[in-house]
Design a protein around this motif. Structure first.
Motif, mmCIF file in Angstrom:
data_model
loop_
_atom_site.group_PDB
_atom_site.id
_atom_site.type_symbol
_atom_site.label_atom_id
_atom_site.label_comp_id
_atom_site.label_asym_id
_atom_site.label_seq_id
_atom_site.Cartn_x
_atom_site.Cartn_y
_atom_site.Cartn_z
ATOM 1 N N ASN A 34 0.849 -1.195 0.000
ATOM 2 C CA ASN A 34 0.000 0.000 0.000
ATOM 3 C C ASN A 34 0.883 1.243 0.000
ATOM 4 O OD1 ASN A 34 -1.970 -1.496 2.600
ATOM 5 N ND2 ASN A 34 -2.467 -1.420 0.431
ATOM 6 N N LEU A 46 -5.315 6.060 2.745
ATOM 7 C CA LEU A 46 -4.927 5.052 1.761
ATOM 8 C C LEU A 46 -5.080 5.615 0.351
ATOM 9 C CD1 LEU A 46 -4.194 2.053 1.100
ATOM 10 C CD2 LEU A 46 -6.657 1.597 1.127
ATOM 11 N N TYR A 49 -3.517 0.416 -3.239
ATOM 12 C CA TYR A 49 -3.389 -0.926 -2.680
ATOM 13 C C TYR A 49 -3.000 -1.898 -3.788
ATOM 14 C CZ TYR A 49 -8.129 -1.681 -4.526
ATOM 15 O OH TYR A 49 -9.227 -1.781 -5.350
ATOM 16 N N GLU A 55 -7.116 3.707 -4.903
ATOM 17 C CA GLU A 55 -8.291 3.685 -4.044
ATOM 18 C C GLU A 55 -9.357 4.600 -4.644
ATOM 19 O OE1 GLU A 55 -9.182 1.826 -1.800
ATOM 20 O OE2 GLU A 55 -10.224 2.793 -0.136
#
Lengths: 107, 117
Positions: A34, A46, A49, A55
């Protein structure tokens, strides 16, 4: 434990520049990586990933690539709101581990 | 809205224990794993461990193994992190975060724990 080595530790760039951060794992982690963004005084967020999947809601100027031990995070055109510290994080093997972070500043 | 709300700041003496709570709203804790991450002042993120609230299974970072315990109270949709035998270098902001999986997508606001004599 898997060690994550990020470079550079700090970076100064101009608005509109292309910015690249690298992260190297001490052993093969496949694509279990990540990237997080932490703006000053804020909670981490975030961004990417599985090493390269953006994301939902994250601007497309952010991207990630790599697999195995070598990974890259790129901002295609730096914006003022991208000022933050960026962290890689491996989740291939326990204990999970973070890179030491890259502090990004505007010139 | 899916939120994690943590308990408030703590000041502890060396050798004491601290428990930080993390209450979920908008989703059920047993549907996810939860990480605990800490950040000492001016330093980077440190992964402390995680818990599967459904099974109670945990895994802790070796550095704090033996001093940390992560638990869940499913009746109130809350996860907890207890750290014992506190030292000055445990001074940090402590975060809980939901594992989506393959990424921590919802974070608590952070809890400052200060260890000082």
């Amino acid at each position: 434990d898997i060690q994550m080595t990020q470079s550079p530790s700090s970076l100064s760039a101009s608005v509109g520049d292309r910015v690249t951060i690298t992260c190297q794992a001490s052993q093969d982690i496949s694509n279990s990586l990540n990237w997080y963004q932490q703006k000053p005084g804020k909670v981490p967020e975030l961004l990417i990933y599985d090493a390269s999947t953006l994301e939902t809601g994250v601007p497309s100027r952010f991207s990630g690539s790599g697999s195995g031990t070598d990974f890259t995070f790129t901002i295609s055109r730096l914006q003022p709101e991208d000022i933050a510290t960026y962290y890689c994080h491996q989740y291939d093997d326990l204990p999970f581990t973070f890179g030491q972070g890259t502090k990004l500043e505007i010139k | 809205q899916e939120l994690l709300v943590q308990s408030g700041a703590e000041v502890k003496k060396p050798g004491a224990s601290v428990t930080v709570s993390c209450k979920a709203s908008g989703f059920t804790v047993t549907d996810y794993h939860f990480h605990w991450v800490r950040q000492a002042p001016g330093h980077g993120l440190e992964w402390m461990g995680w818990i599967n609230p459904d099974s109670g299974d945990t895994n802790y970072a070796p550095k704090i193994q033996g001093r940390v315990t992560m638990t869940t109270d499913t009746s109130i949709n809350t996860v907890y992190m207890e750290l014992n035998r506190l030292k000055s270098d445990d001074t940090a902001v402590y975060y809980c975060a939901r594992d989506r999986p393959r990424g921590m997508d919802v974070w608590g606001q952070g809890t400052m724990v200060t260890v000082s004599s």
